[in-house]
Design a protein around this motif. Structure first.
Motif, PDB file in Angstrom:
ATOM      1  N   ALA A  43       2.983  -5.795   6.159  1.00  0.00           N
ATOM      2  CA  ALA A  43       2.723  -4.386   5.876  1.00  0.00           C
ATOM      3  C   ALA A  43       2.872  -4.162   4.379  1.00  0.00           C
ATOM      4  O   ALA A  43       3.518  -4.960   3.685  1.00  0.00           O
ATOM      5  CB  ALA A  43       3.706  -3.505   6.643  1.00  0.00           C
ATOM      6  N   ILE A  45       4.671  -2.144   2.690  1.00  0.00           N
ATOM      7  CA  ILE A  45       6.061  -2.042   2.213  1.00  0.00           C
ATOM      8  C   ILE A  45       6.684  -3.432   2.116  1.00  0.00           C
ATOM      9  O   ILE A  45       7.558  -3.667   1.265  1.00  0.00           O
ATOM     10  CB  ILE A  45       6.904  -1.104   3.115  1.00  0.00           C
ATOM     11  CG1 ILE A  45       8.293  -0.871   2.509  1.00  0.00           C
ATOM     12  CG2 ILE A  45       7.042  -1.659   4.526  1.00  0.00           C
ATOM     13  CD1 ILE A  45       8.294  -0.188   1.165  1.00  0.00           C
TER      14      ILE A  45
ATOM     15  N   ASN B  31       5.823   5.485   3.222  1.00  0.00           N
ATOM     16  CA  ASN B  31       6.958   4.818   2.567  1.00  0.00           C
ATOM     17  C   ASN B  31       6.618   4.687   1.083  1.00  0.00           C
ATOM     18  O   ASN B  31       5.534   5.104   0.652  1.00  0.00           O
ATOM     19  CB  ASN B  31       7.269   3.454   3.208  1.00  0.00           C
ATOM     20  CG  ASN B  31       6.082   2.518   3.176  1.00  0.00           C
ATOM     21  OD1 ASN B  31       5.582   2.182   2.104  1.00  0.00           O
ATOM     22  ND2 ASN B  31       5.596   2.116   4.343  1.00  0.00           N
ATOM     23  N   ALA B  33       5.622   2.392  -0.702  1.00  0.00           N
ATOM     24  CA  ALA B  33       4.458   1.584  -1.090  1.00  0.00           C
ATOM     25  C   ALA B  33       3.288   2.472  -1.508  1.00  0.00           C
ATOM     26  O   ALA B  33       2.459   2.065  -2.314  1.00  0.00           O
ATOM     27  CB  ALA B  33       4.052   0.660   0.055  1.00  0.00           C
ATOM     28  N   ASP B  55      12.687   4.662   0.284  1.00  0.00           N
ATOM     29  CA  ASP B  55      12.173   4.892   1.629  1.00  0.00           C
ATOM     30  C   ASP B  55      13.129   5.827   2.350  1.00  0.00           C
ATOM     31  O   ASP B  55      14.330   5.553   2.445  1.00  0.00           O
ATOM     32  CB  ASP B  55      12.070   3.576   2.415  1.00  0.00           C
ATOM     33  CG  ASP B  55      10.961   2.673   1.885  1.00  0.00           C
ATOM     34  OD1 ASP B  55      10.043   3.176   1.214  1.00  0.00           O
ATOM     35  OD2 ASP B  55      11.029   1.456   2.151  1.00  0.00           O
ATOM     36  N   GLY B  60       9.715   2.682   6.161  1.00  0.00           N
ATOM     37  CA  GLY B  60       9.625   1.533   5.277  1.00  0.00           C
ATOM     38  C   GLY B  60      10.708   0.504   5.552  1.00  0.00           C
ATOM     39  O   GLY B  60      10.935   0.100   6.690  1.00  0.00           O
ATOM     40  N   ALA B  61      11.406   0.093   4.502  1.00  0.00           N
ATOM     41  CA  ALA B  61      12.430  -0.944   4.622  1.00  0.00           C
ATOM     42  C   ALA B  61      13.838  -0.365   4.726  1.00  0.00           C
ATOM     43  O   ALA B  61      14.813  -1.099   4.586  1.00  0.00           O
ATOM     44  CB  ALA B  61      12.341  -1.896   3.431  1.00  0.00           C
ATOM     45  N   PRO B 183      -6.788  -4.102   8.122  1.00  0.00           N
ATOM     46  CA  PRO B 183      -5.567  -4.897   7.924  1.00  0.00           C
ATOM     47  C   PRO B 183      -4.411  -4.132   7.299  1.00  0.00           C
ATOM     48  O   PRO B 183      -3.252  -4.349   7.652  1.00  0.00           O
ATOM     49  CB  PRO B 183      -6.026  -6.050   7.015  1.00  0.00           C
ATOM     50  CG  PRO B 183      -7.331  -5.631   6.456  1.00  0.00           C
ATOM     51  CD  PRO B 183      -7.941  -4.677   7.431  1.00  0.00           C
ATOM     52  N   ILE B 184      -4.681  -3.208   6.379  1.00  0.00           N
ATOM     53  CA  ILE B 184      -3.581  -2.465   5.759  1.00  0.00           C
ATOM     54  C   ILE B 184      -2.999  -1.447   6.745  1.00  0.00           C
ATOM     55  O   ILE B 184      -1.785  -1.266   6.836  1.00  0.00           O
ATOM     56  CB  ILE B 184      -4.049  -1.764   4.465  1.00  0.00           C
ATOM     57  CG1 ILE B 184      -4.464  -2.824   3.435  1.00  0.00           C
ATOM     58  CG2 ILE B 184      -2.947  -0.872   3.898  1.00  0.00           C
ATOM     59  CD1 ILE B 184      -4.959  -2.269   2.120  1.00  0.00           C
ATOM     60  N   ARG B 186      -2.728  -1.685   9.868  1.00  0.00           N
ATOM     61  CA  ARG B 186      -1.951  -2.287  10.958  1.00  0.00           C
ATOM     62  C   ARG B 186      -0.451  -2.236  10.689  1.00  0.00           C
ATOM     63  O   ARG B 186       0.349  -2.027  11.593  1.00  0.00           O
ATOM     64  CB  ARG B 186      -2.378  -3.746  11.159  1.00  0.00           C
ATOM     65  CG  ARG B 186      -3.666  -3.873  11.917  1.00  0.00           C
ATOM     66  CD  ARG B 186      -4.140  -5.310  11.969  1.00  0.00           C
ATOM     67  NE  ARG B 186      -5.597  -5.321  11.854  1.00  0.00           N
ATOM     68  CZ  ARG B 186      -6.309  -6.368  11.488  1.00  0.00           C
ATOM     69  NH1 ARG B 186      -5.721  -7.499  11.168  1.00  0.00           N
ATOM     70  NH2 ARG B 186      -7.619  -6.289  11.426  1.00  0.00           N
ATOM     71  N   GLY B 187      -0.080  -2.451   9.447  1.00  0.00           N
ATOM     72  CA  GLY B 187       1.342  -2.389   9.100  1.00  0.00           C
ATOM     73  C   GLY B 187       1.896  -0.994   9.330  1.00  0.00           C
ATOM     74  O   GLY B 187       3.040  -0.832   9.766  1.00  0.00           O
ATOM     75  N   ARG B 190       2.455  -0.386  13.126  1.00  0.00           N
ATOM     76  CA  ARG B 190       3.575  -1.109  13.731  1.00  0.00           C
ATOM     77  C   ARG B 190       4.881  -0.308  13.739  1.00  0.00           C
ATOM     78  O   ARG B 190       5.750  -0.521  14.574  1.00  0.00           O
ATOM     79  CB  ARG B 190       3.825  -2.429  12.989  1.00  0.00           C
ATOM     80  CG  ARG B 190       2.928  -3.568  13.386  1.00  0.00           C
ATOM     81  CD  ARG B 190       3.664  -4.908  13.258  1.00  0.00           C
ATOM     82  NE  ARG B 190       4.379  -5.068  12.018  1.00  0.00           N
ATOM     83  CZ  ARG B 190       3.872  -5.637  10.929  1.00  0.00           C
ATOM     84  NH1 ARG B 190       2.631  -6.087  10.942  1.00  0.00           N
ATOM     85  NH2 ARG B 190       4.594  -5.768   9.844  1.00  0.00           N
TER      86      ARG B 190
END
Lengths: 92, 287
Positions: A43, A45, B31, B33, B55, B60-61, B183-184, B186-187, B190
């Motif tokens: 992802a 992040i 987040n 990013a 975040d 995010g993380a 593809p971007i 998908r993150g 999730r």
């Protein structure tokens, strides 16, 4: 330019990613055309986290944000590991 | 990884540059990013600011606790992060719900906030003046995407519905959704089922004490950047008329996420306003 070879940089990357994302094993599957989103399932992040971990690994600040923003400006929809290795060759 | 523990929750943050403090706060389900990939933190830092991105809890993380997702709770997270990192009174740039957190922080902890730049925020406490409350263009697009895989999200923003629906997708629906979002995206997808385990969906749409009167009581400078095709232009007008030190500006060719949809114009506007806000008085008045 880095005094590390591309092979060493791939090994570095595998080590950093293994520590940062223990659920992904990139050591046997990666190549220059491996895409971080489409192939590794990362992802956005996680790329930010990877940038931080690479800075820790090499012990220096890296212009990782500028690198990612530059890719987006070029219209790239994914990041190939070959591009990431080229970035590391320039900055570590 | 730079972490700070606030109110028992670990938050992932990054910092760059030197100078007056600027903190960027992202929106719900986003987040930091979103800032990094647009180059905004680097661009602001290059102008002589110390930029902090983080975040939010649940995103995010950062850690994902089950509760604590109102703008009041997240304003308290900001207060604690501000203290832990030793920041000076900061300029907050907040996108959507990030702006709500910024305004709420200014009312609860004014000593932490020097000014606020809003990006297309809609406020639960202003739903009586905003005919399009909960009708984000982004939500309309998202609903259309989910409709293609046979899931109805409704016309009005309902994060709880989105999070719950994402836990109920079949493998076939997940595969079809992956193909639709790319593809971007998908993150981003999730994380949605994980947020279903929290109170985030309902709490971010709660007024949580940030009434119209409280919003109008903010005395710090407020720059209201609203997008040309935003559904929340009534909110923008209300802020301009009711918040004593508010300046409104329209970001062209954007509909809710100007930092992505028109990065050049948004970045230029944020930097111009930050420089004006930090300029010595005479310079700011051009005298």
């Amino acid at each position: 330019m880095s005094n590390r070879t591309p092979e060493q940089l791939y090994a570095d990357l595998a080590t950093v990613m293994a520590n940062a994302f223990p659920d992904r094993d990139i050591s046997v599957t990666v190549g220059p055309e491996t895409r971080v989103f489409a192939d590794l399932g990362m992802a956005s992040i996680e790329l930010v986290v990877l940038g931080e971990r690479l800075e820790q690994f090499y012990g220096r600040k890296l212009p990782f944000g500028l690198f990612l923003a530059g890719l987006r400006k070029q219209g790239a929809e994914d990041l190939e590991l070959g591009n990431l290795i080229a970035f590391l060759e320039t900055h570590v | 990884m730079p972490d700070v523990v606030v109110n028992g929750t670990r938050l992932f943050y990054q910092q760059m540059g030197e100078g007056p403090d600027v903190v960027l706060i992202h929106a719900v389900t986003s987040n930091q990013a979103v800032w990094v990939f647009t180059g905004l933190p680097d661009a602001i830092a290059a102008e002589g600011f110390r930029v902090t991105t983080y975040d939010l809890r649940g995103h995010g993380a950062s850690d994902r606790p089950p509760t604590g997702y109102t703008s009041a709770a997240m304003a308290d997270d900001f207060r604690a992060l501000h203290a832990e990192l030793g920041l000076k009174p900061a300029y907050i740039v907040g996108h959507s719900f990030g702006g709500v957190i910024g305004i709420h922080t200014a009312t609860l902890f004014p000593e932490c906030v020097e000014g606020i730049i809003l990006s297309d925020s809609f406020f639960p406490g202003l739903r009586h003046v905003e005919p399009n409350f909960g009708r984000s263009n982004v939500w309309v697009d998202l609903s259309a995407t989910f409709r293609e895989i046979g899931v109805e999200l409704g016309e009005t923003v309902n994060f709880t519905r989105l999070f719950q629906a994402s836990t109920e997708l079949t493998p076939e629906q997940n595969k079809a959704l992956d193909a639709l979002v790319g593809p971007i995206g998908r993150g981003w997808l999730r994380q949605l089922p994980l947020l279903a385990q929290t109170t985030c969906g309902d709490e971010v749409l709660a007024e949580a004490g940030l009434t119209a009167e409280k919003i109008a009581s903010v005395t710090q400078p407020v720059i209201a950047l609203y997008d040309e095709f935003s559904p929340f232009l009534a909110t923008c007008r209300w802020l301009e008329q009711n918040v004593p030190n508010c300046t409104a500006e329209i970001i062209p060719e954007a509909k809710h996420l100007a930092v992505v949809e028109n990065t050049v114009a948004f970045t230029a506007s944020v930097i111009r306003h930050l420089k004006q806000l930090t300029a010595p008085l005479g310079q700011a008045l051009n005298v």
